[in-house]
Design an enzyme around this catalytic site. Structure first.
Site, PDB file in Angstrom:
ATOM      1  CG  ASP A   9      71.539  25.305  80.878  1.00  0.00           C
ATOM      2  OD1 ASP A   9      70.302  25.438  80.953  1.00  0.00           O
ATOM      3  OD2 ASP A   9      72.118  24.794  79.894  1.00  0.00           O
ATOM      4  CG  ASP A  11      67.542  20.881  78.720  1.00  0.00           C
ATOM      5  OD1 ASP A  11      67.183  19.717  78.505  1.00  0.00           O
ATOM      6  OD2 ASP A  11      66.819  21.735  79.266  1.00  0.00           O
ATOM      7  N   GLY A  46      69.361  26.612  74.469  1.00  0.00           N
ATOM      8  CA  GLY A  46      69.169  27.565  75.571  1.00  0.00           C
ATOM      9  C   GLY A  46      67.979  28.494  75.414  1.00  0.00           C
ATOM     10  CB  SER A 116      63.519  23.153  79.952  1.00  0.00           C
ATOM     11  OG  SER A 116      62.592  22.106  79.781  1.00  0.00           O
ATOM     12  CG  ASP A 170      74.631  23.780  76.932  1.00  0.00           C
ATOM     13  OD1 ASP A 170      73.828  24.425  77.639  1.00  0.00           O
ATOM     14  OD2 ASP A 170      74.275  23.107  75.950  1.00  0.00           O
TER      15      ASP A 170
HETATM   16  C1  G6P Z   1      66.531  24.317  77.107  1.00  0.00           C
HETATM   17  C2  G6P Z   1      67.080  23.784  75.793  1.00  0.00           C
HETATM   18  C3  G6P Z   1      66.405  24.469  74.614  1.00  0.00           C
HETATM   19  C4  G6P Z   1      64.900  24.392  74.754  1.00  0.00           C
HETATM   20  C5  G6P Z   1      64.454  25.047  76.037  1.00  0.00           C
HETATM   21  C6  G6P Z   1      62.947  24.967  76.264  1.00  0.00           C
HETATM   22  O1  G6P Z   1      67.073  25.565  77.345  1.00  0.00           O
HETATM   23  O2  G6P Z   1      68.481  23.998  75.698  1.00  0.00           O
HETATM   24  O3  G6P Z   1      66.845  23.851  73.432  1.00  0.00           O
HETATM   25  O4  G6P Z   1      64.261  25.023  73.642  1.00  0.00           O
HETATM   26  O5  G6P Z   1      65.110  24.392  77.122  1.00  0.00           O
HETATM   27  O6  G6P Z   1      62.598  23.629  76.502  1.00  0.00           O
HETATM   28  P1  G6P Z   1      61.130  23.068  76.754  1.00  0.00           P
HETATM   29  O7  G6P Z   1      61.388  21.765  77.447  1.00  0.00           O
HETATM   30  O8  G6P Z   1      60.389  24.048  77.614  1.00  0.00           O
HETATM   31  O9  G6P Z   1      60.490  22.923  75.416  1.00  0.00           O
HETATM   32 MG    MG Z   2      71.778  24.368  77.932  1.00  0.00          MG
END
Ligand code: G6P
Ligand code: MG
Length: 219
Positions: A9, A11, A46, A116, A170
């Site tokens: 992963d 972030d 996540g 993300s 995480d």
């Molecule tokens: C990661 C983070 C999430 C977030 C997601 C989408 O998984 O842990 O907290 O909501 O990405 O992110 P983005 O950058 O597409 O808004």
């Molecule tokens: Mg993460």
């Protein structure tokens, strides 16, 4: 038997963007008069942007139309991207580069599986855009974690059977995603307290490469 690939992963595992996500959602929620705090922010770990918005809007005082939701998600993303501009290779989480070097020495493939849509931007900002053999991100998938889609796609892009992969996460939703993909699951940080993970460690500095490649804690 040793596994053939490690799928990370992004972030919260390779780089800590949690605070920026929190600030972005908080600014948008405050402007809309929606209650939002760090505890609610934990539930966004996540999960995709639109699913995060759905959770944030549980505290809203009115209904929002589909169009309004798209505007709110865009606005949060704009605030988040402003904050992201400040990240540099110094923000790579401790242990990451050592683990990548060790895996490279052993000819183990590596990939990113991130919910993300900003994953490539982040990888470029931290100087790791060519450090992985494959990247699957929020732009490539229909179903966000805990669905296995993003981990399965990363394995497919590596041409490695999911059964021979270990995922590193995480977030609880991420561990569930890895397990649903039929991979071994390593839980870091917040997910190090999640009993479903096969091998649980505080962060990448504490990881034992042999245990990582077995996908379990052998003590
Ligand atoms: C990661 C983070 C999430 C977030 C997601 C989408 O998984 O842990 O907290 O909501 O990405 O992110 P983005 O950058 O597409 O808004
Ligand atoms: Mg993460």
């Amino acid at each position: 038997m040793s596994l053939k690939a490690v799928i990370f992963d992004l972030d919260g595992v390779i780089v800590s963007t949690d605070e920026f996500h929190y600030q972005g959602w908080k600014r948008m929620a405050d402007e809309e008069g929606i209650y939002f705090d760090r505890k609610i922010n934990e539930d966004l770990r996540g999960v995709s942007r639109m699913e995060s918005l759905r959770i944030v809007l549980k505290k809203a005082l009115r209904e929002y139309s589909t169009e309004e939701k798209a505007v709110l998600a865009d606005r949060k993303n704009k605030y988040y991207k402003e904050l992201l501009q400040n990240i540099t290779p110094n923000d790579i989480l401790p242990g990451t580069l050592d683990v990548l070097r060790e895996l490279d020495k052993r000819n183990i493939k590596t990939a990113i599986a991130s919910s993300s849509k900003n994953a490539w931007r982040i990888l470029e900002l931290i100087g790791l855009s060519s450090a992985f053999d494959a990247v699957a991100d929020g732009n490539d998938i229909k179903n966000s974690k805990p669905d296995p889609e993003v981990f399965l796609l990363a394995a497919k892009r590596l041409s490695i059977d999911p059964f021979d992969c270990v995922g590193v996460e995480d977030a609880e939703a991420g561990i569930d995603s890895i397990l649903a993909a039929n991979m071994k699951a390593v839980g870091l940080g917040y997910a190090s307290a999640y009993p479903k993970a096969h091998y649980r460690v505080k962060d990448l500095t504490c990881i034992d490469i042999e245990k990582l490649l077995l996908g379990r804690d052998v003590d």
